[in-house]
Design an enzyme around this catalytic site. Structure first.
Site, PDB file in Angstrom:
ATOM      1  N   ALA A  54     -68.410   7.098 -50.375  1.00  4.77           N
ATOM      2  CA  ALA A  54     -68.257   6.029 -49.391  1.00  4.77           C
ATOM      3  C   ALA A  54     -68.872   4.720 -49.876  1.00  4.77           C
ATOM      4  CB  ALA A  54     -68.876   6.451 -48.069  1.00  4.77           C
ATOM      5  N   HIS A  55     -68.750   3.703 -49.029  1.00  3.05           N
ATOM      6  CA  HIS A  55     -69.203   2.346 -49.372  1.00  3.05           C
ATOM      7  C   HIS A  55     -70.713   2.280 -49.614  1.00  3.05           C
ATOM      8  CE1 HIS A  55     -70.947   1.743 -45.328  1.00  3.05           C
ATOM      9  NE2 HIS A  55     -69.905   2.429 -44.910  1.00  3.05           N
ATOM     10  N   ASN A  56     -71.075   1.485 -50.601  1.00  6.95           N
ATOM     11  CA  ASN A  56     -72.473   1.200 -50.940  1.00  6.95           C
ATOM     12  C   ASN A  56     -73.276   2.409 -51.417  1.00  6.95           C
ATOM     13  OD1 ASN A  56     -71.806  -1.075 -48.692  1.00  6.95           O
ATOM     14  ND2 ASN A  56     -73.260  -1.844 -50.219  1.00  6.95           N
ATOM     15  N   SER A 104     -73.986   4.322 -48.105  1.00 10.24           N
ATOM     16  CA  SER A 104     -75.314   3.817 -48.448  1.00 10.24           C
ATOM     17  C   SER A 104     -76.300   4.890 -48.915  1.00 10.24           C
ATOM     18  CB  SER A 104     -75.922   3.038 -47.273  1.00 10.24           C
ATOM     19  OG  SER A 104     -75.122   1.920 -46.971  1.00 10.24           O
TER      20      SER A 104
END
Length: 344
Positions: A239-241, A259
């Site tokens: 996923a993102h980050n 994250s």
């Protein structure tokens, strides 16, 4: 092309035991070995097959001592599995490489593509994209605007690299991989979801291999980062980050929420799930189908969902078979206690 046992031994710096003129022109699994092939024995639990195999040549570890007659010529090397992998790589490198730019591909006028690259049919390379020396961009691959790819990286068919993403040198990106799609980010206002725009990118460092149909989402801000030497299996979702540390390996269907930071030299089994905004310490090993809800320290060994230490999980698991007997015992004890209370 065939090679003698002596030629192979010279390349691997091994020792021939048996007929040094024995030849092999192909590879085989040891249990399916046929004349004219080369196989290997690395794991002692498969030793029984070396006494049955028809393979002409078998790589074995230096400390291997047979306990029965063997038909094959042996080559003793310090690590049979690593040596076998070296031979596979040698054969792969010897195969003719594709070259040239197919006339049906599209390369934007502002893109930079090294003249040593291969670009296959219907591949797309966007504005200001940069493709390094010796890259292989296979048919139907999509490289978005401002994307960069380092030297000697292989982008297989139907890979999608969104705009502004960066891939290092000597990477292998397998078919169907999507790099840089938006993450799963929404706000909920009065019962309606509103999209959070993802304006960051994905950065993949050198010597990374990404399996088929794996997806790596772009960051909301900053970068989703896959550090050098990471190996990802098929069908993984990052996923993102997220940040994945150097030389970490993940098996198929791992899912990592936004994250989360995964340390270096970690190993994640198939279908492991990691919660968002947590940290996984360096050199952690997580068994298949485990669920990690909270941050864990370096060198952890985890199993289960929610995960606990492997030792604790195995001790607890032993009790599962005994639970019916434990329940009956407790029930009988409760009846005895109740009876004693009545007779007081």
């Amino acid at each position: 092309m065939e090679f003698t046992a002596q030629q192979i031994a010279d390349f691997l710096k091994g020792i021939v035991v048996g007929d040094a003129t024995a030849k092999a022109g192909n590879f085989s699994k040891i249990e399916e070995g046929t004349p004219g092939t080369l196989s290997f024995l690395a794991n002692p639990k498969y030793e029984r097959f070396i006494y049955q195999t028809e393979a002409s040549i078998v790589l074995v570890n230096s400390d291997f001592l047979p306990t029965a007659p063997i038909k094959s010529t042996l080559i003793k090397v310090p690590d049979a599995y690593t040596s076998f992998a070296s031979l596979l790589s040698l054969v792969k490198q010897a195969k003719a490489k594709k070259s040239g730019i197919d006339s049906s591909s599209f390369i934007a006028p502002t893109a930079s593509v090294d003249e040593d690259c291969y670009v296959g049919a219907f591949a797309f390379i966007g504005e200001n994209a940069s493709i390094g020396k010796g890259c292989m961009i296979y048919p139907f691959a999509y490289i978005g605007d401002n994307a960069t790819i380092g030297d000697n990286t292989v982008v297989n068919p139907h890979v999608t690299v969104y705009a502004d993403c960066s891939i290092g040198s000597n990477c292998i990106i397998h078919a169907g991989v999507v790099i840089g799609a938006d993450g799963f980010g929404f706000t909920n206002n009065d019962g309606e979801f509103r999209k959070i725009e993802h304006l960051g990118n994905v950065v993949i460092e050198d010597n990374v291999e990404i399996g088929a149909n794996t997806t790596i989402d772009r960051a909301v801000m900053g970068s989703t980062i896959i550090r050098k030497g990471v190996k990802l299996d098929n069908l993984i979702q990052i996923a993102h980050n997220v940040e994945v540390g150097e030389n970490t390996a993940m098996a198929a269907q791992v899912g990592i929420a936004g994250s989360t930071k995964v340390g270096s030299n970690c190993k994640l089994g198939g279908q492991v799930g990691l919660n968002g905004h947590i940290t996984i310490g360096d050199s952690t090993q997580i068994a298949a189908q485990s669920g990690i809800m909270y941050s864990v320290e370096a060198n952890s060994r985890l199993m289960g969902s929610p995960a606990v230490s492997i030792k604790k999980f195995l001790r607890s698991n032993i009790l599962i078979d005994k639970l019916p007997d434990i329940y009956r015992t407790l029930n009988n004890l409760q009846k005895e206690i109740d009876e004693l209370k009545k007779n007081k």
